[in-house]
Design a protein around this motif. Structure first.
Motif, mmCIF file in Angstrom:
data_model
loop_
_atom_site.group_PDB
_atom_site.id
_atom_site.type_symbol
_atom_site.label_atom_id
_atom_site.label_comp_id
_atom_site.label_asym_id
_atom_site.label_seq_id
_atom_site.Cartn_x
_atom_site.Cartn_y
_atom_site.Cartn_z
ATOM 1 N N GLY A 466 -43.234 -40.335 -39.459
ATOM 2 C CA GLY A 466 -43.147 -41.776 -39.663
ATOM 3 C C GLY A 466 -41.773 -42.164 -40.169
ATOM 4 O O GLY A 466 -41.238 -43.222 -39.822
ATOM 5 N N ILE A 467 -41.185 -41.280 -40.992
ATOM 6 C CA ILE A 467 -39.843 -41.577 -41.503
ATOM 7 C C ILE A 467 -38.809 -41.331 -40.399
ATOM 8 O O ILE A 467 -37.810 -42.037 -40.308
ATOM 9 C CB ILE A 467 -39.558 -40.710 -42.759
ATOM 10 C CG1 ILE A 467 -40.476 -41.189 -43.886
ATOM 11 C CG2 ILE A 467 -38.105 -40.790 -43.163
ATOM 12 C CD1 ILE A 467 -40.558 -40.259 -45.050
ATOM 13 N N ALA A 468 -39.086 -40.342 -39.545
ATOM 14 C CA ALA A 468 -38.161 -40.071 -38.436
ATOM 15 C C ALA A 468 -38.905 -40.177 -37.099
ATOM 16 O O ALA A 468 -39.127 -39.174 -36.422
ATOM 17 C CB ALA A 468 -37.559 -38.684 -38.600
ATOM 18 N N PRO A 469 -39.303 -41.392 -36.707
ATOM 19 C CA PRO A 469 -40.153 -41.521 -35.507
ATOM 20 C C PRO A 469 -39.405 -41.223 -34.210
ATOM 21 O O PRO A 469 -40.040 -40.946 -33.203
ATOM 22 C CB PRO A 469 -40.580 -42.985 -35.544
ATOM 23 C CG PRO A 469 -39.510 -43.680 -36.298
ATOM 24 C CD PRO A 469 -38.991 -42.702 -37.299
ATOM 25 N N HIS A 470 -38.069 -41.258 -34.260
ATOM 26 C CA HIS A 470 -37.317 -41.077 -33.025
ATOM 27 C C HIS A 470 -37.518 -39.703 -32.412
ATOM 28 O O HIS A 470 -37.351 -39.523 -31.213
ATOM 29 C CB HIS A 470 -35.827 -41.341 -33.271
ATOM 30 C CG HIS A 470 -35.263 -40.476 -34.353
ATOM 31 N ND1 HIS A 470 -35.313 -40.841 -35.678
ATOM 32 C CD2 HIS A 470 -34.693 -39.259 -34.304
ATOM 33 C CE1 HIS A 470 -34.764 -39.864 -36.398
ATOM 34 N NE2 HIS A 470 -34.384 -38.904 -35.603
ATOM 35 N N ILE A 471 -37.917 -38.701 -33.247
ATOM 36 C CA ILE A 471 -38.103 -37.345 -32.713
ATOM 37 C C ILE A 471 -39.184 -37.361 -31.638
ATOM 38 O O ILE A 471 -38.977 -36.941 -30.500
ATOM 39 C CB ILE A 471 -38.501 -36.374 -33.846
ATOM 40 C CG1 ILE A 471 -37.430 -36.351 -34.926
ATOM 41 C CG2 ILE A 471 -38.767 -34.983 -33.293
ATOM 42 C CD1 ILE A 471 -37.802 -35.555 -36.136
ATOM 43 N N LEU A 472 -40.350 -37.906 -32.023
ATOM 44 C CA LEU A 472 -41.483 -37.939 -31.099
ATOM 45 C C LEU A 472 -41.243 -38.965 -29.998
ATOM 46 O O LEU A 472 -41.551 -38.731 -28.828
ATOM 47 C CB LEU A 472 -42.760 -38.281 -31.886
ATOM 48 C CG LEU A 472 -44.080 -38.069 -31.184
ATOM 49 C CD1 LEU A 472 -44.207 -36.637 -30.722
ATOM 50 C CD2 LEU A 472 -45.230 -38.403 -32.114
ATOM 51 N N MET A 473 -40.672 -40.099 -30.381
ATOM 52 C CA MET A 473 -40.465 -41.186 -29.417
ATOM 53 C C MET A 473 -39.514 -40.762 -28.308
ATOM 54 O O MET A 473 -39.770 -41.028 -27.133
ATOM 55 C CB MET A 473 -39.915 -42.407 -30.169
ATOM 56 C CG MET A 473 -39.950 -43.685 -29.374
ATOM 57 S SD MET A 473 -41.633 -44.204 -29.028
ATOM 58 C CE MET A 473 -41.447 -44.921 -27.416
ATOM 59 N N SER A 474 -38.428 -40.051 -28.696
ATOM 60 C CA SER A 474 -37.477 -39.677 -27.646
ATOM 61 C C SER A 474 -38.097 -38.636 -26.719
ATOM 62 O O SER A 474 -37.813 -38.612 -25.521
ATOM 63 C CB SER A 474 -36.183 -39.146 -28.268
ATOM 64 O OG SER A 474 -36.477 -38.034 -29.069
ATOM 65 N N LEU A 475 -38.993 -37.801 -27.261
ATOM 66 C CA LEU A 475 -39.729 -36.852 -26.414
ATOM 67 C C LEU A 475 -40.514 -37.617 -25.349
ATOM 68 O O LEU A 475 -40.497 -37.276 -24.170
ATOM 69 C CB LEU A 475 -40.705 -36.040 -27.263
ATOM 70 C CG LEU A 475 -40.278 -34.670 -27.756
ATOM 71 C CD1 LEU A 475 -41.418 -34.013 -28.492
ATOM 72 C CD2 LEU A 475 -39.834 -33.806 -26.593
ATOM 73 N N CYS A 476 -41.233 -38.662 -25.802
ATOM 74 C CA CYS A 476 -42.061 -39.434 -24.881
ATOM 75 C C CYS A 476 -41.194 -40.183 -23.866
ATOM 76 O O CYS A 476 -41.553 -40.300 -22.701
ATOM 77 C CB CYS A 476 -42.923 -40.440 -25.637
ATOM 78 S SG CYS A 476 -44.137 -39.653 -26.680
ATOM 79 N N LEU A 477 -40.058 -40.691 -24.327
ATOM 80 C CA LEU A 477 -39.187 -41.449 -23.422
ATOM 81 C C LEU A 477 -38.583 -40.541 -22.352
ATOM 82 O O LEU A 477 -38.553 -40.885 -21.179
ATOM 83 C CB LEU A 477 -38.074 -42.138 -24.213
ATOM 84 C CG LEU A 477 -38.494 -43.421 -24.943
ATOM 85 C CD1 LEU A 477 -37.396 -43.882 -25.873
ATOM 86 C CD2 LEU A 477 -38.849 -44.519 -23.967
ATOM 87 N N THR A 478 -38.118 -39.348 -22.775
ATOM 88 C CA THR A 478 -37.513 -38.454 -21.786
ATOM 89 C C THR A 478 -38.564 -37.979 -20.784
ATOM 90 O O THR A 478 -38.243 -37.676 -19.640
ATOM 91 C CB THR A 478 -36.863 -37.229 -22.455
ATOM 92 O OG1 THR A 478 -37.756 -36.751 -23.455
ATOM 93 C CG2 THR A 478 -35.526 -37.570 -23.061
ATOM 94 N N THR A 479 -39.837 -37.933 -21.236
ATOM 95 C CA THR A 479 -40.904 -37.552 -20.324
ATOM 96 C C THR A 479 -40.939 -38.474 -19.115
ATOM 97 O O THR A 479 -41.171 -38.041 -17.999
ATOM 98 C CB THR A 479 -42.246 -37.636 -21.065
ATOM 99 O OG1 THR A 479 -42.194 -36.751 -22.152
ATOM 100 C CG2 THR A 479 -43.379 -37.267 -20.157
ATOM 101 N N PHE A 480 -40.696 -39.763 -19.350
ATOM 102 C CA PHE A 480 -40.724 -40.711 -18.244
ATOM 103 C C PHE A 480 -39.316 -40.972 -17.694
ATOM 104 O O PHE A 480 -39.063 -42.003 -17.103
ATOM 105 C CB PHE A 480 -41.399 -42.005 -18.682
ATOM 106 C CG PHE A 480 -42.872 -41.831 -18.844
ATOM 107 C CD1 PHE A 480 -43.712 -41.946 -17.752
ATOM 108 C CD2 PHE A 480 -43.418 -41.503 -20.072
ATOM 109 C CE1 PHE A 480 -45.067 -41.750 -17.889
ATOM 110 C CE2 PHE A 480 -44.776 -41.312 -20.202
ATOM 111 C CZ PHE A 480 -45.603 -41.436 -19.116
ATOM 112 N N GLY A 481 -38.420 -40.023 -17.964
ATOM 113 C CA GLY A 481 -37.082 -40.115 -17.383
ATOM 114 C C GLY A 481 -36.233 -41.214 -17.972
ATOM 115 O O GLY A 481 -35.345 -41.743 -17.307
#
Lengths: 485, 195
Positions: A466-481
């Motif tokens: 929650g403090i560093a949400p970009h870790i998980l979010m960028s994983l999800c974003l790169t998944t969709f290219g």
């Protein structure tokens, strides 16, 4: 006769093959173990899950690869979702060990069926044909029905299993009916061919295609537990043994999200406007009914069931934006939801002991006095579910809502926020009970170290990510290219 | 022409048998009508040149499943009267659903009316064609179906197998090894005083 697949295609299926082989092996090994040695089954199961997860993790493709005559697709979304599914199942089993032992149903079949259910989920996630989607779904459902029914001395569990089975069969029937109509119109079950066939289909077929689509969406909504096809959710969640509820409520949602994406986005993108409206309706109803009815519950398992229904509503918000970023947001949401659901039901398991289920909200009264650490973890989980910053749940809601606003559905976002605020009430009520009410129970919380570590890690992951949400979010974003922001 | 005549005859028998399955009072008779329905269906499949499926239907459903089903019906001795009472109550709903399904099926068939497939060459083998499809193109779904059957088996055993302590039975090997000390206990008691 010639084989239609090559060695390289089989290596793509390596995680599935490993899981299946190990499940069969564990089944055989378990038959020769005495009750005292049953821990070996547990260890082997967990080892298998970790091994399979590693196989998935080290083979993330940059482009979709098809295998087995197009029945199987290996793309970034499949790899990501499979990895998280395996992780969530691993975590769910960590919580299960002590609970099952205390209640005398620490059996090998439980873990073997869990592995088969996981295999079903992986097949669903990688399916690129309506046939494989259906088969994967049945493999998952059949294992889940049995897991619910396995605690035979419990009457509520049997009742829950019966309801789950009947309604699950009905949902499968509806899904099959939709599939058969679509097949009748397009003459194909393969999702790529289906997409082309629908695009090129004459106008007079449109009504018929929509007709099939309705059945498909109903079938999917049943499996996701979206209103108005949610009736089974509270009863099954409450009646099933808590470890099974934990299992049902977490990982299968990832797989359900995957088949939603496969069928609607990959297969039926030409019918976009049709299913978008259906999803909007499902989403509003789910958020509303879930959040409003959760307030009235006194049973925590039931309350979390309604909360699940509400979360499904938010999850659909991302898909219905019909943008890549929206899909990424939905995927982020479903992963976060699975983590929170694990923690929520994990806390019930933690507070329960043989002969006592801490499933009522009042059982959490004064938890702070009994054990302030677990009260803190529970607070993190509840705040995250309610969507309070800086917990992970907040970022999940934010990412979905921002996509909805960007695609111009501001009214929908407003409704979602209103229901989220209403929903915050029942999560905060639990925090109130833990911190400001006197404890009725004074017994110290006993749990094996494994359980304590798992639940603490669960809470801290939600806080940390929650403090560093970009870790998980960028994983999800790169998944969709997409590149991360 | 004869083929058409046979088809209509079989279709009529099939519909009659199917209706009887749900209307006869005796469950055993219903099962027997179901056997008739299966048999007629396999006849129709034979007309459609699907010999393997036709034979499999007779062997598997008529030969194995229905016989087993009859056994169970005869052993259970269920009273179906209460089940039948609701027949008229559910009839409107059932009829509506059936009519809807019928309309939908006609829609699909009407809209898509495709030409009938060409006759198969005389030397073609049904099983070979089926096998080639099943074990090459459809090998992945086929394997998944096999796993589902395995899970069904595990599920059935896990749900019905009772552990030993719940059933009572003799253990002859222990009975023959019984010793006097296991059954008889000699205790010292003070002799009772005489009155």
């Amino acid at each position: 006769m010639t084989f239609t697949f090559t060695h390289s295609e089989l290596t793509l299926l390596l995680p599935e093959i490993t899981l299946l082989t190990m499940a069969c092996l564990i089944l055989v090994i378990d038959a020769f173990l005495s009750d005292e040695q049953r821990d070996l089954t547990f260890q082997l199961t967990q080892g298998t899950l970790i091994g399979t997860a590693l196989l998935v993790w080290f083979n993330v493709p940059s482009e979709p690869i098809f295998a087995m005559s197009g029945f199987f697709i290996h793309d970034a979304m499949a790899a990501m979702l499979k990895f998280f599914t395996l992780l969530v199942v691993f975590w769910a089993f960590l919580y299960s060990r002590q609970y099952l032992k205390d209640r005398q149903f620490f059996k090998g079949e439980y873990f073997v069926l869990g592995l088969f259910a996981t295999l079903g989920m992986m097949i669903m996630i990688s399916a690129h044909n309506l046939l494989t989607i259906y088969l994967g779904l049945e493999l998952l459902s059949l294992s889940l029905y049995t897991m619910v029914a396995m605690h035979r001395s419990s009457q509520t569990a049997s009742e829950a299993a019966m309801k789950y089975f009947v309604l699950g069969a009905l949902a499968s029937g509806l899904l099959l009916y939709g599939i058969s109509i679509i097949y009748g119109v397009t003459g194909s079950l393969d999702l790529s061919q289906l997409a082309v066939a629908i695009k090129n289909s004459p106008v007079e077929h449109h009504t018929l295609l929509t007709f099939g689509l309705v059945f498909l969406v109903i079938g999917l909504a049943f499996k996701l537990g979206a209103v108005p096809f949610h009736v089974w959710v509270p009863d099954v969640y409450q009646g099933a043994p808590t470890t099974v509820t934990l299992f049902i409520s977490s990982a299968p949602k990832l797989a359900a999200f995957a088949i939603l994406m496969r069928i609607l986005v990959e297969g039926m993108s030409s019918l976009q406007t049709d299913w978008q409206n259906m999803l909007i309706l499902l989403s509003i109803l789910s958020m509303g009914t879930g959040n409003l009815l959760a307030i009235a519950q006194t049973n925590l398992k039931r309350m979390l069931a309604y909360s699940t229904i509400a979360h499904v509503g938010y999850l659909l918000l991302g898909v219905l934006t019909v943008t890549e970023t929206g899909y990424a947001a939905s995927m982020f949401y479903v992963v976060v939801y699975a983590l929170m659901s694990l923690g929520g039901f994990g806390m019930i398991i933690l507070l329960s002991r043989a002969g006592f289920e801490a499933e009522n909200i009042t059982d959490f009264k004064g938890l702070n006095q009994r054990n302030s650490w677990y009260a803190f973890i529970m607070m993190i989980l509840m705040l995250s579910m309610a969507g309070v910053p800086p917990m992970l749940g907040f970022w999940a809601k934010l990412s979905v809502l921002s996509q909805v606003i960007q695609t111009g559905h501001v009214w929908l976002a407003v409704i979602a926020v209103i229901f989220a605020i209403i929903g915050a009430f029942y999560y905060l009520r639990i925090i109130w009970m833990m911190y400001f009410e006197k404890a009725e129970e004074t017994q110290p919380i006993q749990a094996e170290p494994l359980m304590q570590i798992a639940i603490s890690a669960n809470g801290l992951v939600i806080l940390g990510l929650g403090i560093a949400p970009h870790i998980l979010m960028s994983l999800c974003l790169t998944t969709f290219g997409l590149s991360s922001y | 022409m004869t083929v058409k005549l046979i088809f209509y005859l079989f279709a009529a028998i099939l519909i009659f048998a199917a209706v009887r399955v749900i209307t006869v009072r005796n469950p055993v008779h219903a099962a027997l009508y179901l056997v008739l329905a299966f048999f007629t269906t396999s006849g129709i499949w034979l007309i459609l040149q699907a010999e393997f499926l036709a034979i499999a239907l007779v062997l598997v459903y008529v030969g194995a499943v229905m016989v087993l089903f009859l056994f169970i019906l005869m052993m259970l001795d269920i009273n179906l009267a209460p089940l039948r009472e609701n027949f008229t109550r559910y009839l409107p709903v059932g009829l509506t659903v059936s009519i809807l399904i019928f309309v939908e099926m006609t829609l699909v068939v009407k809209v898509l009316s495709k030409p009938a497939p060409a006759d198969l060459p005389a030397a073609s083998s049904n099983i070979q064609l089926l096998g080639e499809q099943l074990y090459s193109l459809y090998v992945y779904p086929f394997e998944i179906a096999a796993v589902i059957l395995l899970v069904a088996m595990i599920a059935a055993i896990a749900l019905t197998l009772r552990p030993k302590r719940w059933s009572k039975y003799r253990k002859p090997e222990q009975q023959v090894n019984v010793r006097r000390q296991d059954r008889l206990r000699l205790i010292n008691m003070p002799a009772e005083p005489k009155d």
